[in-house]
Design a protein around this motif. Structure first.
Motif, PDB file in Angstrom:
ATOM      1  N   ASP A   1       9.920   3.795 -14.225  1.00  0.00           N
ATOM      2  CA  ASP A   1      10.258   3.304 -12.463  1.00  0.00           C
ATOM      3  C   ASP A   1       8.298   2.899 -12.051  1.00  0.00           C
ATOM      4  O   ASP A   1       8.469   4.401 -11.102  1.00  0.00           O
ATOM      5  CB  ASP A   1      10.977   3.315 -12.112  1.00  0.00           C
ATOM      6  N   THR A   2       7.357   2.328 -12.261  1.00  0.00           N
ATOM      7  CA  THR A   2       6.343   2.414 -11.690  1.00  0.00           C
ATOM      8  C   THR A   2       6.057   1.404 -10.357  1.00  0.00           C
ATOM      9  O   THR A   2       6.700   0.493 -10.532  1.00  0.00           O
ATOM     10  CB  THR A   2       5.887   2.995 -12.620  1.00  0.00           C
ATOM     11  N   PHE A   3       5.415   1.240  -9.923  1.00  0.00           N
ATOM     12  CA  PHE A   3       4.500   0.589  -8.969  1.00  0.00           C
ATOM     13  C   PHE A   3       3.637  -0.675  -9.549  1.00  0.00           C
ATOM     14  O   PHE A   3       4.178  -1.565  -9.540  1.00  0.00           O
ATOM     15  CB  PHE A   3       3.023   0.890  -8.684  1.00  0.00           C
ATOM     16  N   GLU A   4       3.604  -0.593 -11.034  1.00  0.00           N
ATOM     17  CA  GLU A   4       3.040  -1.643 -12.009  1.00  0.00           C
ATOM     18  C   GLU A   4       4.099  -2.587 -12.630  1.00  0.00           C
ATOM     19  O   GLU A   4       4.156  -3.906 -12.605  1.00  0.00           O
ATOM     20  CB  GLU A   4       2.528  -1.309 -13.000  1.00  0.00           C
TER      21      GLU A   4
ATOM     22  N   SER B   1      12.468   5.868  -4.775  1.00  0.00           N
ATOM     23  CA  SER B   1      12.854   4.734  -3.388  1.00  0.00           C
ATOM     24  C   SER B   1      11.599   4.613  -3.036  1.00  0.00           C
ATOM     25  O   SER B   1      11.969   4.766  -1.570  1.00  0.00           O
ATOM     26  CB  SER B   1      14.184   5.138  -2.429  1.00  0.00           C
ATOM     27  N   ALA B   2      10.363   4.186  -3.095  1.00  0.00           N
ATOM     28  CA  ALA B   2       8.909   3.914  -2.798  1.00  0.00           C
ATOM     29  C   ALA B   2       9.058   3.188  -2.071  1.00  0.00           C
ATOM     30  O   ALA B   2       8.875   2.563  -0.679  1.00  0.00           O
ATOM     31  CB  ALA B   2       7.912   4.556  -3.604  1.00  0.00           C
ATOM     32  N   ALA B   3       9.460   2.136  -2.433  1.00  0.00           N
ATOM     33  CA  ALA B   3       9.597   0.423  -1.364  1.00  0.00           C
ATOM     34  C   ALA B   3      10.560   0.296  -0.408  1.00  0.00           C
ATOM     35  O   ALA B   3       9.411  -0.171   0.263  1.00  0.00           O
ATOM     36  CB  ALA B   3      10.281  -0.935  -2.813  1.00  0.00           C
ATOM     37  N   GLY B   4      12.055   1.265  -0.429  1.00  0.00           N
ATOM     38  CA  GLY B   4      12.844   1.804   0.602  1.00  0.00           C
ATOM     39  C   GLY B   4      11.261   1.698   1.024  1.00  0.00           C
ATOM     40  O   GLY B   4      12.029   2.159   3.246  1.00  0.00           O
ATOM     41  N   THR B   5      10.544   3.610   1.580  1.00  0.00           N
ATOM     42  CA  THR B   5      10.086   4.471   2.180  1.00  0.00           C
ATOM     43  C   THR B   5       9.599   3.349   2.673  1.00  0.00           C
ATOM     44  O   THR B   5       8.781   3.723   3.520  1.00  0.00           O
ATOM     45  CB  THR B   5       9.959   5.741   1.446  1.00  0.00           C
ATOM     46  N   ALA B   6       8.455   2.237   1.875  1.00  0.00           N
ATOM     47  CA  ALA B   6       7.832   1.142   2.381  1.00  0.00           C
ATOM     48  C   ALA B   6       8.410   0.529   3.454  1.00  0.00           C
ATOM     49  O   ALA B   6       7.494   0.541   4.985  1.00  0.00           O
ATOM     50  CB  ALA B   6       7.003   0.456   1.198  1.00  0.00           C
ATOM     51  N   ALA B   7       9.823  -0.365   3.041  1.00  0.00           N
ATOM     52  CA  ALA B   7      10.416  -0.965   4.483  1.00  0.00           C
ATOM     53  C   ALA B   7      10.515  -0.287   6.074  1.00  0.00           C
ATOM     54  O   ALA B   7      10.066  -0.601   7.393  1.00  0.00           O
ATOM     55  CB  ALA B   7      11.673  -1.760   3.817  1.00  0.00           C
ATOM     56  N   PHE B   8      10.731   1.124   5.811  1.00  0.00           N
ATOM     57  CA  PHE B   8      11.421   2.317   6.189  1.00  0.00           C
ATOM     58  C   PHE B   8       9.926   2.427   7.860  1.00  0.00           C
ATOM     59  O   PHE B   8       9.922   2.748   8.372  1.00  0.00           O
ATOM     60  CB  PHE B   8      11.653   3.597   5.283  1.00  0.00           C
TER      61      PHE B   8
ATOM     62  N   ARG C   1      14.210   9.743  -0.069  1.00  0.00           N
ATOM     63  CA  ARG C   1      11.707  10.381  -0.249  1.00  0.00           C
ATOM     64  C   ARG C   1      12.491  10.810  -1.884  1.00  0.00           C
ATOM     65  O   ARG C   1      10.915  10.101  -1.963  1.00  0.00           O
ATOM     66  CB  ARG C   1      11.592  10.870   0.879  1.00  0.00           C
ATOM     67  N   ASP C   2      13.137  11.390  -1.862  1.00  0.00           N
ATOM     68  CA  ASP C   2      12.875  11.805  -3.718  1.00  0.00           C
ATOM     69  C   ASP C   2      13.439  10.600  -4.721  1.00  0.00           C
ATOM     70  O   ASP C   2      13.761   9.925  -4.616  1.00  0.00           O
ATOM     71  CB  ASP C   2      13.758  12.967  -3.898  1.00  0.00           C
ATOM     72  N   ALA C   3      12.748  11.245  -6.119  1.00  0.00           N
ATOM     73  CA  ALA C   3      13.136  10.680  -6.665  1.00  0.00           C
ATOM     74  C   ALA C   3      13.397  11.180  -8.137  1.00  0.00           C
ATOM     75  O   ALA C   3      12.478  12.466  -8.182  1.00  0.00           O
ATOM     76  CB  ALA C   3      11.927   9.475  -7.261  1.00  0.00           C
TER      77      ALA C   3
ATOM     78  N   SER D   1       0.825  -1.079  -0.308  1.00  0.00           N
ATOM     79  CA  SER D   1      -0.121  -0.463  -0.125  1.00  0.00           C
ATOM     80  C   SER D   1       0.818   1.097   0.067  1.00  0.00           C
ATOM     81  O   SER D   1       0.485   2.368  -0.666  1.00  0.00           O
ATOM     82  CB  SER D   1      -0.324  -0.123   1.106  1.00  0.00           C
ATOM     83  N   VAL D   2       1.065   1.481   0.490  1.00  0.00           N
ATOM     84  CA  VAL D   2       3.111   2.333   0.625  1.00  0.00           C
ATOM     85  C   VAL D   2       3.736   2.324   0.150  1.00  0.00           C
ATOM     86  O   VAL D   2       4.167   3.335  -1.092  1.00  0.00           O
ATOM     87  CB  VAL D   2       3.797   2.339   1.771  1.00  0.00           C
TER      88      VAL D   2
END
Length: 833
Positions: free
Chosen positions: A639-642, A414-421, A404-406, A114-115
């Protein structure tokens, strides 16, 4: 009667009187606020009946105290306990063994998914409104999950951003009829130029040497030309630097199919696969020197900071433009000159030519025009800092960070890294409600502007360097955590090897259909590191004096491995030694300068780690798993969620496993009685570096007045000191809080001893003279970075004897610094005077 010494860790004034009405919370105190009551051996006479009364009183007190201790350890929440006694008890108590299982159980792949989806929904470049929105969202999340304190910290920094009024473009023009044949639009460094083009493959020094020696395309030929190069092997800033040194007027960079979607794969690109489509443009920063904000090197970019004028900055020297393969093909297919070497033309069905210039089409005169309109502007970037106060050692910080930035949506980076964080912050924050606190403080840091020269983390370190020097235990990075589902890949300081190996043994392999049961087993199978026994550290009894009491079994460890006998003693020293000298262990990569963790170890001497689940083949082919082959869509708009949801990790079970590994590492380092640093792993790394140096350079060093035996001796001394240290740690009085604190302080500060204030000879900001990445691309295996740089320069020099003399002076000076630094590290872990 004899009064025993009592330990009061963090407050001088509390007493047991008036407990019910007292305020049991107190402000922060610096380390060392300790009160020791005096001891007395004076005998106090009592009458016989008074002795009986005293005995009854003492028995009553003992009974009450025993009951209190039983009651204290029978419940988990101690917020209402008497501060003095509660702190004293906790200071000698090891971590709660049930917390690991709770962390593992609570990490939820649905929450992580979700994140990732939310934080990659829109582009969020540093300094943008979207990035600020996400920063506030992170801060609110930490507050909602019971963090003791959160802060939104901003800095005003120099960024290169697109001009909203004027687009960047390249044009292929037929000047004879003033007609545009092809136009493409992109963005990067400001500037403009026009002229003929030369193809330089990857733009490496070896490529320029081939052009010069085989094709007579020398520096004189290249001067003033526009170069076009593939984006691979080198970073954009390195390619720009070499092009500038060769006298080029501008540089075009493109992703060649050879590395991003090879025709041999015969797969359709995204959206049918995670491979790059031909119209994708890859973006990278051209300012990448480890200094953070260019205008405030060495100091934080606060509102009141002094800023260097733009004209004094070492900014990119020539216009550089990333373009797509489609646009590059328009140029490459028209080049004149010799046919490119076959190895330069692997990924395309089109024959590449070198140039310079374009072939004449009829009587036309074709040239290239390049216009880049980026602006250098000061933008506000944001870090979010959240803290959980430690129960026993609140002035010791275990730092967890993520950028957090991209460039665009940034699902992998690094949304995936933010999600783990955020998932870890939720789990650790919610544990506070249950009454648990880590022994040491946790800092969760969400960085801004990482893609622009690691600015967020660098500015924060520059602002807090003096505090972090005495308080930071380790830095755990959570940036690009998953780019494949093959195996874990790790870069880390040697001090963290032990915690990483242990954590990966606790987490199940996310690919449960495989034979390997744990993340560690899969890592070991996929990326084994084989070591020669002749290069392993060893300890001989005659290295110690007769007064040193050491278990005889320690000296038969190598024999123990040959026989396969189990270690039954369970001592810390034996465990650490056996781990350090394993002949086959999972490979741990050296730390580099390409993520938020870099300034922590290069500038501040804080042990750091970075982990990524990746495709195994990609890691085997390149030392860095974060390359184009392992994830072709990195730094592109694709580089997307898909991509994650469809191709990389549809169930998010790999993300869950990596987050569990991170969670166990954080728990171990923040809550163990002793900081879990194995000094013998560091001794082995030093020995490995020495062996490489010895193999490549012993003769040439001896011929130039350098005794390599001095380095051998220093490493031996460090190894012996490490053995002594862990042996004494085994025999420590675990009821003595000051002894535990002293050992932990020595462990925490050991990484700092490898810093030199003058840094590497070629970069004074790289102060870690053991782990800092080299400044050059040398032909040697890994060895000490400062020496590696100088030997690489020696090889590049031909007959310039004066320069060679200067280089040998640098080598002699830096060699002595390495020896002195390692000797100092040995003293730092020796007995405290």
């Amino acid at each position: 009667m004899t009064l025993t010494a009592q330990y009061r860790p963090y407050r001088d004034e509390e007493t047991l009187d008036g407990v019910e009405n007292s305020d049991l919370s107190w402000p922060d105190h610096e380390v060392g606020t300790i009160q020791i009551y005096e001891k007395t051996t004076e005998d106090i006479p009592f009458a016989s009946n008074r002795r009986l009364l005293m005995g009854v009183v003492m028995l009553s007190v003992l009974t009450i105290l025993t009951g209190f201790l039983i009651g204290y350890f029978a419940h988990s929440t101690h917020s209402e306990c008497v501060p003095n006694l509660a702190m004293s008890l906790h200071s000698v108590r090891d971590e709660n063994p049930t917390i690991r299982a709770k962390i593992m159980r609570e990490i939820n792949p649905i929450s992580i998914r979700s994140v990732v989806k939310e934080f990659s929904r829109e582009p969020h470049m540093a300094g943008s409104a979207n990035d600020l929105r996400l920063a506030i969202q992170v801060k609110d999340f930490l507050n909602a999950h019971h963090f003791d304190k959160t802060e939104l910290k901003n800095y005003s920094v120099l960024l290169s951003v697109p001009d909203s009024h004027e687009s960047n473009y390249i044009e292929i023009i037929d000047q004879s009829i003033n007609k545009t044949i092809h136009t493409s639009i992109g963005t990067d460094k400001k500037g403009s130029d026009s002229g003929s083009v030369i193809f330089v493959n990857f733009g490496q020094l070896a490529d320029y040497q081939i052009l010069s020696t085989v094709y007579n395309i020398t520096r004189d030929t290249i001067a003033g030309k526009i170069l076009i190069a593939k984006q691979f092997h080198l970073t954009a800033d390195e390619q720009m630097s070499f092009a500038y040194q060769m006298g080029a007027a501008a540089l075009l960079l493109y992703p060649d199919p050879e590395h991003y979607n090879s025709p041999n794969l015969k797969v359709k690109p995204f959206p049918d696969s995670p491979y790059m489509p031909a119209d994708a443009v890859r973006h990278d920063s051209l300012i990448w020197n480890g200094l953070g904000d260019p205008q405030t090197p060495g100091y934080p970019a606060t509102s009141y900071a002094h800023r260097l004028p733009l004209q004094s900055l070492n900014l990119p020297n020539i216009p550089v433009q990333p373009i797509s393969y489609l646009n590059a093909l328009q140029i490459l297919s028209r080049l004149d000159g010799s046919k490119a070497p076959g190895a330069w033309n692997v990924g395309s069905n089109t024959t590449y030519y070198l140039g310079p210039g374009f072939r004449n089409e009829g009587n036309s005169n074709i040239t290239l025009r390049l216009k880049i309109s980026n602006q250098l502007v000061n933008k506000t970037i944001y870090n979010v800092i959240g803290s959980i106060r430690g129960k026993v050692e609140p002035d010791r910080y275990v730092i967890v960070g993520n950028h957090r930035d991209a460039w665009f949506n940034g699902a992998i980076d690094s949304a995936a890294g933010t999600a783990a964080f955020l998932e870890l912050s939720r789990v650790f924050g919610d544990l506070l409600v249950e009454g648990w606190r880590p022994r040491r403080s946790l800092l969760f840091c969400s960085w801004g502007a990482e893609e622009f020269n690691l600015i967020g983390s660098t500015e924060w370190i520059e602002e807090n360097l003096k505090i972090l020097h005495g308080r930071a235990v380790a830095y755990i990075n959570s940036d690009i955590i998953v780019i494949g589902n093959g195996s874990l890949s790790v870069a880390a300081s040697p001090l963290l090897y032990h915690a990483i190996f242990n954590a990966t043994k606790e987490v199940l392999n996310p690919n449960d259909e495989e034979e390997a049961k744990t993340v560690y087993e899969k890592w070991l199978i996929s990326l084994p590191h084989m070591r020669n026994t002749s290069g392993m550290i060893s300890v001989k009894r005659n290295a110690f004096d007769s007064s040193f009491d050491l278990d005889e079994d320690l000296f038969s460890i190598n024999q123990h491995f040959n026989t396969g006998e189990p270690n039954e003693s369970g001592s810390l020293l034996k465990t650490y030694m056996e781990s350090a000298v394993l002949q086959t262990r999972p490979k741990v990569r050296p730390l580099d300068m390409r993520s938020s963790y870099a300034p922590f170890f290069t500038m501040a001497g804080i042990p750091a780690l970075d982990i990524t689940y990746t495709n195994v083949n990609a890691v085997n082919e390149d030392s860095n798993p974060i390359n184009s082959m392992s994830y072709p869509l990195l730094h592109t708009k694709y580089d997307t969620f898909e991509v994650i949801d469809k191709f990389i990790d549809p169930t998010f079970r790999v993300h869950k496993a990596v987050t569990q590994v991170l969670g166990e590492i954080i728990r171990d380092i923040s809550d163990s009685l002793f900081i879990p640093f194995n000094l013998l792993d560091y001794a082995q790394v030093l020995r490995d570096l020495y062996v490489t140096l010895h193999i490549h350079t012993e003769t040439i060093l001896n011929n130039n007045g350098i005794n390599i035996g001095l380095l051998d001796s220093a490493i031996t001394n460090f190894t012996l000191a490490a053995v002594r240290f862990h042996s004494k740690q085994d025999k420590l009085d675990f009821t003595d809080p000051m002894a535990i604190r002293r050992v932990n302080d020595q462990l925490m500060l050991i990484e700092r001893t490898f810093l030199d204030p003058n840094g590497l000879p070629r970069n004074m900001m790289k102060r870690h003279i053991i782990l800092s990445p080299s400044e050059t691309d040398p032909p040697y295996d890994e060895m000490f970075p400062g020496l590696m740089d100088e030997f690489s320069i020696l090889l590049q020099q031909s007959g310039n004897t004066s320069t060679k003399h200067w280089t040998w002076d640098v080598i002699r000076a830096h060699f002595s610094i390495i020896v002195s630094t390692i000797e100092t590290a040995a003293h730092a872990i020796s007995d405290v005077i």
